[in-house]
Design a protein around this motif. Sequence first.
Motif, PDB file in Angstrom:
ATOM      1  N   VAL A   3      42.877  37.403  31.995  1.00 38.74           N
ATOM      2  CA  VAL A   3      42.942  38.117  33.270  1.00 38.74           C
ATOM      3  C   VAL A   3      42.106  37.434  34.350  1.00 38.74           C
ATOM      4  O   VAL A   3      42.335  37.653  35.535  1.00 38.74           O
ATOM      5  N   ALA A   4      41.153  36.596  33.949  1.00 41.57           N
ATOM      6  CA  ALA A   4      40.331  35.880  34.935  1.00 41.57           C
ATOM      7  C   ALA A   4      39.599  34.730  34.253  1.00 41.57           C
ATOM      8  O   ALA A   4      39.214  34.824  33.094  1.00 41.57           O
ATOM      9  N   SER A   5      39.400  33.637  35.003  1.00 40.38           N
ATOM     10  CA  SER A   5      38.575  32.513  34.552  1.00 40.38           C
ATOM     11  C   SER A   5      37.610  32.172  35.671  1.00 40.38           C
ATOM     12  O   SER A   5      37.999  32.145  36.841  1.00 40.38           O
ATOM     13  N   MET A   6      36.358  31.943  35.315  1.00 38.90           N
ATOM     14  CA  MET A   6      35.320  31.627  36.288  1.00 38.90           C
ATOM     15  C   MET A   6      34.495  30.447  35.788  1.00 38.90           C
ATOM     16  O   MET A   6      34.343  30.271  34.590  1.00 38.90           O
ATOM     17  N   ILE A   7      33.986  29.669  36.734  1.00 41.93           N
ATOM     18  CA  ILE A   7      33.121  28.541  36.394  1.00 41.93           C
ATOM     19  C   ILE A   7      31.799  28.709  37.140  1.00 41.93           C
ATOM     20  O   ILE A   7      31.793  29.128  38.297  1.00 41.93           O
ATOM     21  N   LYS A   8      30.699  28.421  36.458  1.00 39.94           N
ATOM     22  CA  LYS A   8      29.380  28.466  37.099  1.00 39.94           C
ATOM     23  C   LYS A   8      29.071  27.085  37.641  1.00 39.94           C
ATOM     24  O   LYS A   8      29.068  26.103  36.899  1.00 39.94           O
ATOM     25  N   VAL A   9      28.839  27.014  38.955  1.00 41.96           N
ATOM     26  CA  VAL A   9      28.574  25.740  39.621  1.00 41.96           C
ATOM     27  C   VAL A   9      27.294  25.853  40.435  1.00 41.96           C
ATOM     28  O   VAL A   9      26.879  26.958  40.798  1.00 41.96           O
ATOM     29  N   PRO A  10      26.651  24.718  40.738  1.00 38.53           N
ATOM     30  CA  PRO A  10      25.463  24.776  41.605  1.00 38.53           C
ATOM     31  C   PRO A  10      25.853  25.340  42.970  1.00 38.53           C
ATOM     32  O   PRO A  10      26.892  24.974  43.521  1.00 38.53           O
ATOM     33  N   ALA A  11      25.046  26.248  43.473  1.00 37.15           N
ATOM     34  CA  ALA A  11      25.300  26.800  44.806  1.00 37.15           C
ATOM     35  C   ALA A  11      25.173  25.686  45.829  1.00 37.15           C
ATOM     36  O   ALA A  11      24.350  24.776  45.691  1.00 37.15           O
ATOM     37  N   GLU A  12      25.994  25.749  46.850  1.00 35.95           N
ATOM     38  CA  GLU A  12      25.999  24.710  47.872  1.00 35.95           C
ATOM     39  C   GLU A  12      24.627  24.599  48.521  1.00 35.95           C
ATOM     40  O   GLU A  12      24.036  25.589  48.943  1.00 35.95           O
ATOM     41  N   GLY A  13      24.071  23.381  48.547  1.00 34.50           N
ATOM     42  CA  GLY A  13      22.779  23.122  49.165  1.00 34.50           C
ATOM     43  C   GLY A  13      21.579  23.560  48.343  1.00 34.50           C
ATOM     44  O   GLY A  13      20.460  23.557  48.829  1.00 34.50           O
ATOM     45  N   SER A  14      21.786  23.909  47.058  1.00 37.08           N
ATOM     46  CA  SER A  14      20.682  24.451  46.264  1.00 37.08           C
ATOM     47  C   SER A  14      19.940  23.410  45.438  1.00 37.08           C
ATOM     48  O   SER A  14      18.942  23.725  44.833  1.00 37.08           O
ATOM     49  N   ARG A  15      20.446  22.201  45.382  1.00 34.44           N
ATOM     50  CA  ARG A  15      19.865  21.140  44.547  1.00 34.44           C
ATOM     51  C   ARG A  15      19.795  21.550  43.076  1.00 34.44           C
ATOM     52  O   ARG A  15      18.868  21.204  42.364  1.00 34.44           O
ATOM     53  N   GLY A  16      20.771  22.334  42.650  1.00 31.11           N
ATOM     54  CA  GLY A  16      20.881  22.700  41.246  1.00 31.11           C
ATOM     55  C   GLY A  16      20.034  23.876  40.808  1.00 31.11           C
ATOM     56  O   GLY A  16      20.079  24.263  39.659  1.00 31.11           O
ATOM     57  N   LEU A  17      19.242  24.453  41.699  1.00 33.24           N
ATOM     58  CA  LEU A  17      18.369  25.551  41.301  1.00 33.24           C
ATOM     59  C   LEU A  17      19.100  26.881  41.240  1.00 33.24           C
ATOM     60  O   LEU A  17      18.822  27.701  40.379  1.00 33.24           O
ATOM     61  N   ALA A  18      20.020  27.121  42.139  1.00 35.91           N
ATOM     62  CA  ALA A  18      20.772  28.376  42.170  1.00 35.91           C
ATOM     63  C   ALA A  18      22.209  28.094  41.749  1.00 35.91           C
ATOM     64  O   ALA A  18      22.747  27.026  42.003  1.00 35.91           O
ATOM     65  N   MET A  19      22.806  29.079  41.098  1.00 33.65           N
ATOM     66  CA  MET A  19      24.176  28.933  40.630  1.00 33.65           C
ATOM     67  C   MET A  19      25.051  29.991  41.277  1.00 33.65           C
ATOM     68  O   MET A  19      24.572  31.056  41.672  1.00 33.65           O
ATOM     69  N   GLU A  20      26.338  29.673  41.390  1.00 31.53           N
ATOM     70  CA  GLU A  20      27.310  30.653  41.844  1.00 31.53           C
ATOM     71  C   GLU A  20      28.479  30.643  40.874  1.00 31.53           C
ATOM     72  O   GLU A  20      28.748  29.635  40.220  1.00 31.53           O
ATOM     73  N   VAL A  21      29.148  31.762  40.763  1.00 30.38           N
ATOM     74  CA  VAL A  21      30.306  31.893  39.885  1.00 30.38           C
ATOM     75  C   VAL A  21      31.545  31.916  40.768  1.00 30.38           C
ATOM     76  O   VAL A  21      31.641  32.723  41.685  1.00 30.38           O
ATOM     77  N   VAL A  22      32.481  31.009  40.468  1.00 34.30           N
ATOM     78  CA  VAL A  22      33.685  30.864  41.283  1.00 34.30           C
ATOM     79  C   VAL A  22      34.903  31.084  40.394  1.00 34.30           C
ATOM     80  O   VAL A  22      35.005  30.520  39.299  1.00 34.30           O
ATOM     81  N   SER A  23      35.829  31.894  40.869  1.00 29.07           N
ATOM     82  CA  SER A  23      37.076  32.134  40.152  1.00 29.07           C
ATOM     83  C   SER A  23      37.956  30.888  40.232  1.00 29.07           C
ATOM     84  O   SER A  23      38.080  30.273  41.295  1.00 29.07           O
ATOM     85  N   ILE A  24      38.539  30.506  39.100  1.00 28.68           N
ATOM     86  CA  ILE A  24      39.415  29.333  39.047  1.00 28.68           C
ATOM     87  C   ILE A  24      40.657  29.661  38.233  1.00 28.68           C
ATOM     88  O   ILE A  24      40.645  30.572  37.406  1.00 28.68           O
ATOM     89  N   GLY A  25      41.676  28.895  38.440  1.00 26.65           N
ATOM     90  CA  GLY A  25      42.887  29.026  37.637  1.00 26.65           C
ATOM     91  C   GLY A  25      42.808  28.113  36.425  1.00 26.65           C
ATOM     92  O   GLY A  25      42.247  27.016  36.504  1.00 26.65           O
ATOM     93  N   PRO A  26      43.361  28.531  35.300  1.00 24.66           N
ATOM     94  CA  PRO A  26      43.311  27.691  34.097  1.00 24.66           C
ATOM     95  C   PRO A  26      44.031  26.356  34.280  1.00 24.66           C
ATOM     96  O   PRO A  26      43.599  25.345  33.737  1.00 24.66           O
ATOM     97  N   VAL A  27      45.108  26.326  35.045  1.00 17.45           N
ATOM     98  CA  VAL A  27      45.828  25.074  35.295  1.00 17.45           C
ATOM     99  C   VAL A  27      44.960  24.141  36.134  1.00 17.45           C
ATOM    100  O   VAL A  27      44.910  22.930  35.879  1.00 17.45           O
ATOM    101  N   ASP A  28      44.245  24.702  37.119  1.00 17.69           N
ATOM    102  CA  ASP A  28      43.364  23.875  37.959  1.00 17.69           C
ATOM    103  C   ASP A  28      42.243  23.260  37.125  1.00 17.69           C
ATOM    104  O   ASP A  28      41.887  22.095  37.314  1.00 17.69           O
ATOM    105  N   LEU A  29      41.698  24.026  36.186  1.00 19.75           N
ATOM    106  CA  LEU A  29      40.660  23.495  35.295  1.00 19.75           C
ATOM    107  C   LEU A  29      41.229  22.385  34.423  1.00 19.75           C
ATOM    108  O   LEU A  29      40.620  21.315  34.288  1.00 19.75           O
ATOM    109  N   SER A  30      42.398  22.609  33.859  1.00 23.76           N
ATOM    110  CA  SER A  30      43.036  21.577  33.023  1.00 23.76           C
ATOM    111  C   SER A  30      43.321  20.310  33.823  1.00 23.76           C
ATOM    112  O   SER A  30      43.105  19.199  33.331  1.00 23.76           O
TER     113      SER A  30
END
Length: 89
Positions: free
Chosen positions: A50-77
């Motif tokens: 029903v949903a796929s999400m990826i945890k990525v570094p938040a924009e401008g955070s230098r890796g300290l903060a993370m954000e969760v972004v919804s993605i499609g399984p085909v886009d990930l593949s």
Amino acid sequence: MTIRSRREVVTFKHPFRIRGIDRLLPASAYEVVTDEETIEGLSFAAFRRVASMIKVPAEGSRGLAMEVVSIGPVDLSDAQRTDASTSDD
């Protein structure tokens, strides 16, 4: 209806782009969470995504903060396939 979450780590060897994220992401290991719900009325246990999400570094955070972004399984593949076919030169 029951929901379950599956977690997996996906590693990219090269910087990459994925649809839904408007910036280049660095090569790294990323946690992907997939939520699935039960399909009721069957004589065996079955689930549908029903949903796929990826945890990525938040924009401008230098890796300290993370954000969760919804993605499609085909886009990930597609991003994984592109990463695998990119040379290490």
